[in-house]
Design a protein around this motif. Structure first.
Motif, PDB file in Angstrom:
ATOM      1  N   ALA A  86      27.893  60.774  61.991  1.00  0.00           N
ATOM      2  CA  ALA A  86      28.749  61.808  60.970  1.00  0.00           C
ATOM      3  C   ALA A  86      27.425  62.690  60.455  1.00  0.00           C
ATOM      4  O   ALA A  86      27.428  63.894  60.783  1.00  0.00           O
ATOM      5  N   ARG A  87      26.159  62.187  59.946  1.00  0.00           N
ATOM      6  CA  ARG A  87      25.346  62.863  58.454  1.00  0.00           C
ATOM      7  C   ARG A  87      24.593  63.429  59.981  1.00  0.00           C
ATOM      8  O   ARG A  87      23.821  64.098  60.092  1.00  0.00           O
ATOM      9  N   GLN A  88      23.958  62.762  60.553  1.00  0.00           N
ATOM     10  CA  GLN A  88      23.371  63.527  62.277  1.00  0.00           C
ATOM     11  C   GLN A  88      23.723  64.730  62.642  1.00  0.00           C
ATOM     12  O   GLN A  88      23.281  65.738  63.407  1.00  0.00           O
ATOM     13  N   GLU A  89      25.434  64.125  62.430  1.00  0.00           N
ATOM     14  CA  GLU A  89      25.952  65.730  63.314  1.00  0.00           C
ATOM     15  C   GLU A  89      26.632  66.685  62.227  1.00  0.00           C
ATOM     16  O   GLU A  89      26.055  67.813  62.925  1.00  0.00           O
ATOM     17  N   ARG A  90      25.792  66.510  61.101  1.00  0.00           N
ATOM     18  CA  ARG A  90      26.296  67.271  60.200  1.00  0.00           C
ATOM     19  C   ARG A  90      25.065  68.680  60.133  1.00  0.00           C
ATOM     20  O   ARG A  90      25.076  69.954  60.130  1.00  0.00           O
ATOM     21  N   ALA A  91      23.832  67.074  60.276  1.00  0.00           N
ATOM     22  CA  ALA A  91      22.605  68.317  59.928  1.00  0.00           C
ATOM     23  C   ALA A  91      22.716  68.984  61.780  1.00  0.00           C
ATOM     24  O   ALA A  91      22.229  69.838  60.977  1.00  0.00           O
ATOM     25  N   ARG A  92      22.723  68.379  62.868  1.00  0.00           N
ATOM     26  CA  ARG A  92      22.878  69.051  63.575  1.00  0.00           C
ATOM     27  C   ARG A  92      24.137  70.698  63.774  1.00  0.00           C
ATOM     28  O   ARG A  92      23.314  71.225  64.325  1.00  0.00           O
TER      29      ARG A  92
ATOM     30  N   ARG B 283      34.012  45.879  61.726  1.00  0.00           N
ATOM     31  CA  ARG B 283      34.459  47.145  61.163  1.00  0.00           C
ATOM     32  C   ARG B 283      33.524  47.955  60.243  1.00  0.00           C
ATOM     33  O   ARG B 283      32.808  48.493  60.230  1.00  0.00           O
ATOM     34  N   LYS B 284      33.036  46.413  59.456  1.00  0.00           N
ATOM     35  CA  LYS B 284      31.305  47.697  58.346  1.00  0.00           C
ATOM     36  C   LYS B 284      30.554  47.141  59.267  1.00  0.00           C
ATOM     37  O   LYS B 284      30.184  49.350  58.815  1.00  0.00           O
TER      38      LYS B 284
ATOM     39  N   LYS C 110      27.437  52.017  61.406  1.00  0.00           N
ATOM     40  CA  LYS C 110      27.345  53.181  62.729  1.00  0.00           C
ATOM     41  C   LYS C 110      28.252  55.176  62.577  1.00  0.00           C
ATOM     42  O   LYS C 110      27.209  56.089  62.840  1.00  0.00           O
ATOM     43  N   ASP C 111      29.043  54.602  62.078  1.00  0.00           N
ATOM     44  CA  ASP C 111      29.780  55.908  61.934  1.00  0.00           C
ATOM     45  C   ASP C 111      29.031  56.923  61.160  1.00  0.00           C
ATOM     46  O   ASP C 111      29.692  58.109  61.459  1.00  0.00           O
ATOM     47  N   ALA C 112      28.915  56.231  59.914  1.00  0.00           N
ATOM     48  CA  ALA C 112      28.426  57.600  58.887  1.00  0.00           C
ATOM     49  C   ALA C 112      27.157  57.526  59.182  1.00  0.00           C
ATOM     50  O   ALA C 112      26.914  59.018  59.396  1.00  0.00           O
ATOM     51  N   ILE C 113      25.829  56.911  59.776  1.00  0.00           N
ATOM     52  CA  ILE C 113      24.701  57.462  60.226  1.00  0.00           C
ATOM     53  C   ILE C 113      25.086  58.501  61.498  1.00  0.00           C
ATOM     54  O   ILE C 113      24.261  59.954  61.953  1.00  0.00           O
TER      55      ILE C 113
END
Length: 747
Positions: free
Chosen positions: A443-449, A432-433, A438-441
């Protein structure tokens, strides 16, 4: 081309019920005074899609989408305003009256309408071929009969046949005046590099694919020849995204809600045969690997999924990934393995409805039991392979979002595989951790895009840059809605943009009160002739702004402000009269029924008089309450159903309420609402708006004084500005006596 007339539009808006409309696409549960469900517009596991029956609007408080019944259909089905109205008119059996559209209105018609129209034409063409041509009957119908498909299922799923002639569909479409562009855009026809045109589905049995609302958006074609690909499908288009559609969902959605379970199979005929056997809560992924979009579609209607696999072990192992995807979405998964040699089509054909239901009930198992049987088969003497298989099962548990459910499966996994429960729990937490990181990375990439391509965010940044200044450092940046509002207007200067930005919060408060309470009575006064005059909230705000020659600067807020004002003379009088007449009829009927009951049960004449008096008081109170509520809601319904996108979205932002007090809280305590405090809150909002205007003018004067001293060195002009500044400060001090807690001091 014609457009729906105004009277028909109003009737549609009056009749369309938001709970009824949304329930066609989302499984709703009662929550307090409203309803709650999973948002159909984005991926979520915890419901945040709120539906208010009283306001007749819906709103997702995660992604922000929603609106009136019209807006919901527009967003969900990607329809134009006119298309959404026609959809609702058909749903409620409302006769549509039309008038000729102007050139400008014709230009606004979207490509989507043309694509859907061509698909609808093709659907009828294929159906006609199947039933009314020799090839259709001899080839297409014979194939379907050999596969055991009944006439009822052929009609239910609207199956058809494409003639072998290469341009049969194309020629018929051209003869009927359809634009060939849309034949190519939908993939119904293909043009080669040499310019030759041919029908994509020629010589095939046709399986239409419908959206959740019943629009035909794509086709699948099954050939009867051995030297060709068995199935050909429509390519993706503006109306069809394969990963977001499930075959048979339109026909199955009511049964899925009724049984609170969705059965997932693979192919067209699997679905049709199951329906034919009486099992109607069945859909198919149409031969593709299961996608997140398809899972979200299922999750709108139920939390429970049974996945049916045939006996092909290789195919089963390749499909196990879908189980983890379903678990990740918070769905409860059962898996059913059919007997060797059977698929859902053949099994349903060879068994009765009762036998199919009994087999499913007796043989569906949870995913751990299923995976254990599949992955550990034959690995008793291979500890490394066994460890990998166990890791696969633990991975499935780790994606379950609900902690209680996951803990139950940890215990079950430990028991079945004879592994220490703590070891399983530690491994689940470890995975889970790792996934959370991975999900956090991602999500950050998606927000940046998104931030690079999102016009709203770009506009927001532009406005921030334009409006910088020492005197405005304490002003909050635009929200996304504010940015849209500014972007929707004409080009503005830097000063105008800064002013809009500064005044937005005060203007939005005023317009919110206009929208929520504009038609309610604020005060009753006596004019100079001694006549009683009723002042509405909208009239009061209008008169206060006009008295000081002020107007709403934001273009979208200004549009809503003017629309509410115009409602008082255009639309509201007739709507009020109609609603009042209906309420009076209900009132009279209630009194008549109540009096009959009283006279039948009362003990004496005095009891009759007392109870009739109480009855009339109660009925009159309900009449006044219902009339007031309708008066409040009417502007909201009109604005939130506006054909103007910006107005509609802004209206939704102004009327949506994130939190509503529960019935438990309000049952024993009377909570004073804003509509009961209008004489206090509306004048205060006007004063705060005027005070903000003064503050903005003071900021501008300070800037001008600084320039007069520092750059121009114009002493006379500077003294004039300082005199004006003193007047503004005096006005703000006077206003502070009315605003109370806000103390205004010169800067």
């Amino acid at each position: 081309m014609k457009k729906i007339d105004r009277e028909t539009v109003q009737r549609i808006l009056d009749v369309a019920d938001i709970v009824d409309v949304v329930s066609d696409f989302v499984s709703l549960k009662r929550r307090g005074a409203g309803y709650l469900g999973l948002c159909p517009f984005h991926n979520e596991r915890t419901p945040s899609f709120s539906v208010s029956k009283s306001k007749n609007i819906c709103k997702c408080f995660s992604c922000g989408k929603g609106g009136s019944p019209v807006n919901f259909i527009m967003e969900h089905e990607q329809m134009t305003y006119q298309e959404a109205l026609r959809y609702l008119a058909a749903k409620y059996n409302i006769e549509i009256k039309e008038h000729e559209m102007t050139d400008e209105e014709r230009e606004r018609e979207t490509e989507r309408a043309s694509l859907l129209a061509v698909n609808e034409f093709a659907l009828r063409h294929f159906e006609t071929n199947l039933h009314d041509t020799d090839d259709g009957r001899n080839i297409g119908m014979t194939y379907l009969q050999q596969r055991g498909v009944s006439e009822a299922m052929i009609k239910r799923f609207r199956l058809g046949y494409a003639l072998e002639r290469s341009t049969a569909l194309y020629d018929e479409a051209m003869r009927k005046g359809y634009n060939e562009k849309y034949l190519f855009d939908t993939g119904l026809c293909i043009r080669t590099d040499t310019g030759r045109v041919y029908d994509r589905f020629k010589g095939r049995v046709i399986f239409p694919v419908f959206s959740v609302s019943g629009k035909v958006i794509a086709f699948g074609g099954r050939t009867l020849k051995k030297d060709l690909a068995k199935y050909v499908n429509s390519p993706e288009s503006a109306i069809y995204t394969k990963s977001n559609e499930l075959y048979g969902l339109y026909q199955a959605k009511q049964a899925i809600v009724k049984h609170n379970k969705c059965i997932l199979v693979e192919g067209y005929l699997d679905v049709i045969s199951m329906h034919q056997s009486g099992i109607e809560n069945v859909v198919a992924s149409s031969g593709t690997s299961l996608t997140d979009g398809q899972i979200r579609l299922i999750h709108r209607f139920t939390d429970n999924v049974t996945v049916i696999y045939d006996g092909d072990a290789a195919g089963i192992k390749a499909s196990l990934r879908g189980i983890d995807m379903l678990l990740r979405e918070g769905l409860n998964i059962k898996v059913l393995l059919l007997p060797d040699g059977d698929d859902p089509d053949s099994f349903a054909q060879s068994h009765t409805s009762t036998q199919v239901e009994e087999y499913i009930s007796a043989n569906e198992v949870d995913f751990i039991q299923f995976k254990t049987g599949i992955l550990l088969q034959g690995l008793e003497n291979d500890p490394i392979a066994r460890a990998r298989a166990i890791g696969d099962i633990v991975q499935s548990i780790s994606v379950i979002p609900d902690a209680v459910t996951a803990n139950i499966y940890i215990k079950e996994c430990s028991r079945r595989l004879d592994i220490d429960e703590r070891v399983v729990a530690l491994e689940v937490e470890k995975r889970r951790k790792a996934q959370a990181e991975k999900d956090a990375i991602t999500a950050r990439q998606e927000r940046a895009r998104k931030s690079l391509g999102d016009v709203q965010n770009a506009t927001e940044q532009l406005v921030k840059g334009d409006a910088k200044g020492d005197d405005e450092a304490d002003v909050e940046p635009f929200s996304a809605v504010e940015a849209v509002a500014v972007a929707s207007g004409a080009e503005t200067s830097k000063e105008e943009t800064g002013y809009r930005r500064f005044m937005y919060r005060y203007e939005s408060t005023l317009v919110k009160y206009m929208l929520r309470y504009g038609l309610l009575t604020l005060a009753e006064m006596v004019d100079e002739n001694g006549n009683a005059v009723t002042i509405s909230v909208a009239d009061y705000i209008r008169s206060e702004l006009e008295r000081d020659d002020m107007e709403i600067a934001d273009p979208v807020l200004g549009s809503i402000y003017r629309a509410v004002l115009s409602l008082q003379s255009d639309g509201w009088p007739a709507a009020e009269q109609d609603f009042r007449e209906r309420l009076l009829q209900e009132r009279d009927a209630s009194i008549e029924a109540g009096e009959a009951e009283i006279r039948a049960t009362a003990s004496d004449l005095s009891d009759i008089e007392r109870r009739e008096k109480e009855l009339r008081a109660s009925v009159d109170e309900k009449y006044m309450r219902d009339m007031r509520e309708y008066t409040m809601i009417y502007p909201e319904r009109v604005i939130c159903s506006s054909p103007d996108d910006a107005v509609r979205k802004m209206g939704m932002e102004l009327v949506a309420e994130r939190h509503v007090l529960s019935k438990v809280f309000t049952k024993y305590t009377h909570v004073i609402t804003d509509d009961e405090r209008l004489p206090d809150i509306v004048p205060r909002a006007v004063l705060e708006y005027k005070d903000a205007m003064l503050e903005w003018q003071i900021q501008q004067l300070n800037r001008e004084i600084k320039e007069a001293f520092g750059v121009n060195n114009n002493e006379k002009h500077c003294m004039e500005l300082m005199s004006r500044l003193g007047e503004l400060h005096a006005l703000r001090r006077d206003m502070a006596t009315y605003l109370g807690e806000r103390i205004i001091l010169p800067r």
